[in-house]
Motif scaffolding. Structure first.
Motif, short mmCIF file in Angstrom:
data_model
loop_
_atom_site.label_atom_id
_atom_site.label_comp_id
_atom_site.label_asym_id
_atom_site.label_seq_id
_atom_site.Cartn_x
_atom_site.Cartn_y
_atom_site.Cartn_z
N LEU A 241 34.37 86.15 39.33
CA LEU A 241 34.74 86.73 38.04
C LEU A 241 35.89 87.74 38.13
CD1 LEU A 241 34.02 86.87 35.01
CD2 LEU A 241 32.49 88.75 35.58
N PRO A 242 35.85 88.69 39.08
CA PRO A 242 36.96 89.65 39.11
C PRO A 242 38.32 88.99 39.33
CG PRO A 242 35.11 90.44 40.41
CD PRO A 242 34.81 89.02 40.07
N GLY A 243 38.35 87.89 40.06
CA GLY A 243 39.61 87.18 40.25
C GLY A 243 40.12 86.62 38.93
N LEU A 244 39.22 86.02 38.15
CA LEU A 244 39.63 85.51 36.84
C LEU A 244 40.18 86.63 35.98
CD1 LEU A 244 36.66 83.08 35.99
CD2 LEU A 244 38.92 82.49 36.91
N ILE A 245 39.50 87.78 36.03
CA ILE A 245 39.94 88.94 35.24
C ILE A 245 41.32 89.40 35.70
CG2 ILE A 245 39.48 91.41 34.89
CD1 ILE A 245 36.44 90.61 34.94
N ALA A 246 41.49 89.51 37.01
CA ALA A 246 42.76 90.02 37.55
C ALA A 246 43.91 89.10 37.17
CB ALA A 246 42.66 90.17 39.07
N HIS A 247 43.70 87.78 37.24
CA HIS A 247 44.79 86.86 36.90
C HIS A 247 45.08 86.87 35.40
CE1 HIS A 247 45.78 85.04 40.74
NE2 HIS A 247 44.51 85.19 41.06
N ALA A 248 44.04 86.91 34.58
CA ALA A 248 44.28 86.95 33.13
C ALA A 248 45.02 88.23 32.77
CB ALA A 248 42.95 86.86 32.38
#
Lengths: 281, 281, 281, 281
Positions: A241-248
């Motif tokens: 999840l944090p990766g998705l957040i960071a990329h968005a």
């Protein structure tokens, strides 16, 4: 005649008396009190790491310190894998349309399909089918070889093995090393190790190296910790999840809206390669 | 004439030479190597807590130990709030249809709208508008009172204040206590404290108690830690994810499919109230 | 003391007597009978087109034949726009992970953000702000010019104008022509036409052509038909859904899983350009 | 040594020459021209119903008038089923959080899981397994009876049969009647009819009536029209979308935010039962 009028309140109220109430064992709420699995959440704060608390919520009991350390490492392992995974690209494509961050994240999660994240669950089932054989009398190595031969006969790679980029997945190696040091290795780790050896022995027939990947390591460790199949996948999902957040977020702040996102046309311009300072090791 | 034929490969290849490449600063991938913000992920595993790693990925640098402890507590604070929040009910309604766990979770995340989770971002903006006044010469308390009066004039509660169930949110109190002990209190915490006092003073006019809630506390602390507005919301989202997972999983294993889920008709049958053992405090 | 025990059934049942029931005006269900806005659904089948039925469900009454034809055309207008829109790419990226079709579609819908689809709602609001001026005494053309000047001063294109690819959007032209022929032109269409003229007059200052696009045409026509703002967006969403489905399906059947989808690297290999047969015109 | 630096532009450009381009057969875009399956979209507008255009996009060719009428009826059949389906409740729970309409719709779509909508695909597969037997020499009725006995032996209802509310689904009856009148009945409709007879004959053993439902009728008709399995589900999804929109919109305009939505506690207050006017029949 068909009845479309609403039943009078008396009739409805009576109908409810017999209605089945349903049950939940996770969290109880009362004014100014939130108990998670029986513990006041404000007592958990500052005393449990987030990974510890995730274990408590999903499994019902506090983890041992070793399990807490293991689960923190599992959650760190899949934090991010750069811009090319489909989940990341789904999140970035939603971000470029100007949608809220949560929408980007939801779209990214939807891309954790059978070929991407779903492998954790498939691998847990695969390992359990091997352990069923072991309970029937074969050795772990024999069971692994039979499973591998079944897969290869159908032209499949066993779930939890192989990687688009990596010939040796550094995350899997580290997870297994920690499981060993923390004395958390169990039958699922032994089964996946045996599967790895069976694949190595067929290396020439396969024409390529098929190493255990991070999904396989998470699967074996989560299964040894007692997680249900879908919770094994859920651990991967929390990790990612944090990766998705960071990329968005990066898409929103660094790129023009409504661009066409080509996963191959990017350069990395972040921090140079570095090591943890001595005090953090 | 409109051109629907495809350009020949030569022309297309040339067109790409001039194409703009795009940049990312999060993670770089090479065979057998994954660097998150420059650090090998396998070196982070076992050495950083998941909360530490989230901070590193989102903010670009390692957190201090105090920030790491604070962020773990923030993430634990909103882990779950029982069966009645709309996000939980969205996840359970998707679960009852037999959909995969990830679909339940994605639906739950979509319910983190303006009235539910979105408050973190609104409160961060609210506090910053007060701090802008302070930079213009008012005191923190004057700024808080002007903001509160603006809200009340429009019949609004300030974002980050008030709760459906709780008259004193135990999670907010614990977060502020930890921020104080860890010496992480900053101007946003001071501003929200001043807002709380301003609301207390208007208690009689309001006719009810409007305490700071967990969203407000997360907002003030994340703002003091330097998180962007949408990342403040993202922290709430990470915190809440395990709760969505736990409810979707419980729905799948304890309930019949395709049931009509009434949020009022449930009983708690989990662990009795208990306290952390001495060694964990 | 905080009360975490469950209230006895008697107390709960009584509590429900006072509970507020809620109301819905869309569809009533009884055994073997489904009434949509009062009409038996099986009576609507075969007698209303899907577009007619959408109008009935959303607006509460049967559309006139002219409105039915108009709405069919509006729904056809945005059916698909090839592989490059972010919504299509989000759907395809989810499809490549092996996720179910519905997940791909849901991710695609999430990409209908402010810059992509959301324009319909923004344009409806824009036109209404012009019509408010008209009710205050300005002419339609004066109102349009003031609105355009406001936008240009802030470096914005008015919502519903301009396109990445098209200098004259053939869908907008066709929608306006049909609205004229079907005698459905109203004040919103007149306002968007006036806005178009105002932009044309500033063509040199703008340095480029900013034509009305399909979102603008849908917005003006839906507003004239009386749709609420968010239902204007919803019409776009219904229109676009089959395109998301077609792309997700094509991805699943024609492409290998887990590929990196580059929106620029594709060729069209479908039917050659053709015209409707005489009988269908 | 691991290589994290970016390849120089020359190397990258060359790498692309060999890269595989990918293909799409749906829609081709050129400036001011949008061709759907070869037809200019502006030529389709006003000449095809939306259902016709959906068929064209998904199947590649124009439908016959009979198929167009049939598909319109199929799309109308599942338009809405009141407030109690999980998809509707998922959408309403997202709406009550203040999220945008598209988020509500996406969450609703995620609830079209195996037990809700997914039945269309399962039933298409079920009918095809019967037709495989027929090709192997059994009669249609024998095949249906063997399939039904297989299901009952495992305690399952065949997919496409049975309903929570209805003992005779009026939508299924109407769809079969139209297929007959439009001369579109094919082997899948014959197989589902045979299955219905087989279930009727086991009525006493079953202890209840298990009628064919709307999912079953859609499945048989879509299969006879030649739709792929996942496109059968997609037709259901298109049909249901306006219902999700209508409920999300009604929730937003008629209800207070952040309410707890009880699917049993509602009353219908819409239009009284009515019939289509003579001219529309």
């Amino acid at each position: 005649m068909t009845e479309h009028t609403t039943a009078p309140p008396e009739r409805r109220k009576q109908a409810r008396v017999a209605s089945d109430r349903w049950r939940t064992a996770l969290t109880s709420i009362a004014p100014n009190s939130i108990l998670i699995r029986g513990y006041p959440v404000d007592e958990l704060m500052g005393r449990l790491s987030f990974a510890d608390a995730v274990y408590l919520l999903l499994m019902g009991e506090l983890p041992s310190p070793a399990i807490g350390r293991m689960l923190n490492a599992v959650l760190v392992s899949s934090l991010d894998h750069g811009v090319t995974p489909p989940s990341t690209l789904a999140a970035r494509n939603v971000a470029t349309s100007g949608a809220p961050l949560k929408d980007c994240v939801a779209a990214g999660i939807l891309a954790f399909g059978p070929h991407h994240g779903g492998d954790v669950e498939s691998c847990m089932r695969f390992l359990d089918s091997g352990l069923t054989m072991v309970r029937g009398g074969t050795t772990v190595q024999q069971a692994a070889e039979m499973l591998v031969d079944d897969c290869l006969r159908e032209g499949q790679t066993p779930p939890g093995f192989g990687h688009r980029f990596h010939t040796r997945d550094p995350r899997a190696a580290r997870l297994f090393q920690m499981a060993l040091e923390l004395e958390l290795e169990g039958e699922h780790v032994r089964m996946i190790r045996a599967t790895e050896r069976a694949l190595d022995a067929r290396h020439e027939a396969l024409g390529r190296n098929v190493p255990v990947n991070v999904d396989g390591a998470i699967a074996a460790i989560c299964a040894d910790l007692g997680f249900a199949y879908d919770l094994g996948n859920a651990i991967f999902l929390i990790s990612r999840l944090p990766g998705l957040i960071a990329h968005a977020h990066e898409e929103r702040v660094r790129q023009a809206p409504m661009r066409q996102i080509d996963p191959k046309d990017h350069d990395y311009d972040g921090s140079a390669s570095r090591r943890l300072p001595e005090g953090r090791k």
